[in-house]
Structures are given as C-alpha cells and as structure tokens.
Design a protein around this motif. Structure first.
Motif, PDB file in Angstrom:
ATOM      1  N   GLY A   1       0.782  -1.228   0.000  1.00  0.00           N
ATOM      2  CA  GLY A   1       0.000   0.000   0.000  1.00  0.00           C
ATOM      3  C   GLY A   1       0.816   1.281   0.000  1.00  0.00           C
ATOM      4  O   GLY A   1       0.252   2.372   0.051  1.00  0.00           O
ATOM      5  N   ILE A   2       2.147   1.161  -0.048  1.00  0.00           N
ATOM      6  CA  ILE A   2       3.010   2.341  -0.013  1.00  0.00           C
ATOM      7  C   ILE A   2       3.900   2.364  -1.254  1.00  0.00           C
ATOM      8  O   ILE A   2       4.558   1.373  -1.576  1.00  0.00           O
ATOM      9  N   ALA A   3       3.917   3.487  -1.958  1.00  0.00           N
ATOM     10  CA  ALA A   3       4.839   3.700  -3.073  1.00  0.00           C
ATOM     11  C   ALA A   3       5.950   4.631  -2.591  1.00  0.00           C
ATOM     12  O   ALA A   3       5.700   5.565  -1.822  1.00  0.00           O
TER      13      ALA A   3
ATOM     14  N   ASP B   1      -3.342   4.179  -9.235  1.00  0.00           N
ATOM     15  CA  ASP B   1      -3.226   2.844  -8.646  1.00  0.00           C
ATOM     16  C   ASP B   1      -3.993   2.788  -7.320  1.00  0.00           C
ATOM     17  O   ASP B   1      -3.549   3.316  -6.306  1.00  0.00           O
ATOM     18  N   GLU B   2      -5.127   2.140  -7.324  1.00  0.00           N
ATOM     19  CA  GLU B   2      -5.975   2.092  -6.131  1.00  0.00           C
ATOM     20  C   GLU B   2      -5.375   1.250  -5.014  1.00  0.00           C
ATOM     21  O   GLU B   2      -5.826   1.333  -3.866  1.00  0.00           O
ATOM     22  N   SER B   3      -4.372   0.455  -5.324  1.00  0.00           N
ATOM     23  CA  SER B   3      -3.744  -0.355  -4.281  1.00  0.00           C
ATOM     24  C   SER B   3      -2.787   0.467  -3.418  1.00  0.00           C
ATOM     25  O   SER B   3      -2.374   0.021  -2.345  1.00  0.00           O
TER      26      SER B   3
ATOM     27  N   ALA C   1      -9.390   5.063   3.104  1.00  0.00           N
ATOM     28  CA  ALA C   1      -8.734   5.738   1.982  1.00  0.00           C
ATOM     29  C   ALA C   1      -9.698   6.668   1.261  1.00  0.00           C
ATOM     30  O   ALA C   1      -9.313   7.752   0.805  1.00  0.00           O
ATOM     31  N   GLN C   2     -10.952   6.278   1.169  1.00  0.00           N
ATOM     32  CA  GLN C   2     -11.941   7.119   0.480  1.00  0.00           C
ATOM     33  C   GLN C   2     -12.230   8.393   1.263  1.00  0.00           C
ATOM     34  O   GLN C   2     -12.397   9.469   0.679  1.00  0.00           O
TER      35      GLN C   2
END
Length: 251
Positions: free
Chosen positions: A12-14, A45-47, A205-206
């Motif tokens: 979940g982290i870029a 990217d929703e992930s 997240a939303q």
C-alpha cells in the motif's frame, strides 16, 4: 525503467527516491519528467494509499539543476518553459491524487525543491536537514508557488525573511516555524515516516481522499467558499461500511 529516480511499491506504499547524489539530487529536466510520470501513475493505482518521496545521499534535492539549464536562463527566468510546466504538473498531481503524499526530507532542500516540498500533504525532516529559498541569491524568480505557499506555512514576514536573506533553516527550526510537520534525528527519520504511513493505512482511503479535496479547496479558495464546498460535497464512501456495522453491533 527510470534513470534519475528509484521507484518501489509494496503493502500500500509507493516510494520514490531522487537518485542523483553526486549533484545533491538537483532537479534536471529528466528527473522532473520521471518524477511526474511516476507520480501520475501512482495516482491511478488504487492499491496505493501513501506516496513517500525522499533522496539518496546527503540531500533531498538541492533544487533546479542550474548547470543543466544554464543556457536557458534569461532575464531571471528559464526560457525552457517546458521544465517549469513539468514542475507544475508534478505539484498538481500531488495535490489532486487521492493518496496521502509525504516528503521525507533527509538532507539539503533548496529553492525549487523547497517549492516542491511544500506541495506535499505532510513533510517530515531530519534535524540535520537544511531547508531554504535561494531564489534571491541566484537572481531567479520563482514559478512553482514559493511566494504563496511559503507565507501560508510560516506567515508573511517570516516567509519574506527566508526569501530575502536566502538563509536556510535546520529541520528543527523548520518544525518550530511550521514549515514541516515534525523533525527528528536523521537516524530516526525513516522509522518515523513509516510509523505515520502505517497509521494512515489503517484508515478509510476514500474518506482521506475526500478530506484532501476539501482541505485543498479551502486553502486555495478561502474559508467561506471552503465551508460551502464541505457542506455541499457528496462523496461516496464505502470502505468503512462493515466497520460501522460492527461498531453498531458492539455498542
């Protein structure tokens, strides 16, 4: 895939790292292009829930690469306007993407890099970092928001002092004046940022994406319009329905 940045993604982290340590990660046209491209892809990217950007070596970034753009400097501006547009595109991507963006400022951060830093949602710095605006030192007018965002962060007079003297401040001082969220010793910086990211990952997240839009709308449009926008906004938030149901059951 990229030459001037390092990109990784997991859980979940870029993460993006400026990777020109021999020139203190100066912002060359190619680095800015790669940074913008990677950020725009993360935005879709929703992930991914959190984007962290840091630098290799002794710097986050020393700012725009004056050597690389020397021939395009005319009359206090870069005649290579494409570079300026790429920086603006990166900032727009940062502030419009649904993910939380974190600048992990590990070292030197000057001028154009400081402008980019201020566009992140959250900023954590090393105590040892040096953060400043040197536009007046080099005789170059800012184009990426320095005169507007800096005064929003630290107040008008402090912003003008920083710009007019061209003197950097430490990470500790940056925290004191409100330029960064928090400053810690460099050895603790990565752990601190990871802890913040983990706390964010546990939330909706939303809802974060919705609130991010509302925060930036108010920051850009003013309190009155911001309040109207918040009241009228109708965001579809479905990623906590089960959480709410369980809460009602356990009351």
């Amino acid at each position: 895939m990229y030459q001037d940045i390092l990109f990784s993604q997991a859980d979940g982290i870029a993460r993006i790292m400026f990777n020109r340590p021999s020139v203190l990660n100066a912002l060359s046209p190619n680095l800015i292009a790669e940074l913008t491209d990677a950020t725009q892809k993360v935005a879709l990217d929703e992930s991914v829930k959190v984007l962290i950007v840091t630098g290799t070596g002794r710097a986050w970034s020393a700012g725009v690469d004056l050597k690389a753009l020397n021939e395009s400097i005319q009359g206090g501006h870069f005649s290579n306007f494409e570079v300026m547009e790429m920086g603006v595109a990166f900032i727009l991507a940062l502030q419009s993407m649904p993910q939380v963006t974190i600048a992990q400022v590990n070292g030197h951060c000057y001028t154009g890099a400081t402008e980019l830093m201020m566009a992140f949602d959250l900023v954590y710095a090393a105590d040892e970092a040096q953060i400043g605006d040197t536009h007046t030192k080099w005789g170059i007018a800012p184009k990426w928001g320095m005169t507007q965002r800096l005064q929003q962060k630290v107040g008008l007079m402090k912003a003008m002092e920083l710009s007019f003297t061209a003197q950097p401040v430490s990470g500790k001082e940056a925290e004191r004046i409100g330029l960064v969220n928090k400053s810690v010793p460099l050895a603790e910086l990565e752990v601190t940022v990871n802890q913040v990211a983990d706390k964010i990952l546990g939330n909706s997240a939303q809802t974060i994406a919705a609130m991010k839009k509302m925060y930036y709308f108010g920051a850009n449009q003013g309190l009155h319009r911001g309040l109207e926008y918040e009241w009228d906004a109708d965001f579809k938030i479905t990623d906590r329905e089960e959480f709410l149901r369980n809460f009602e059951k356990n009351k």
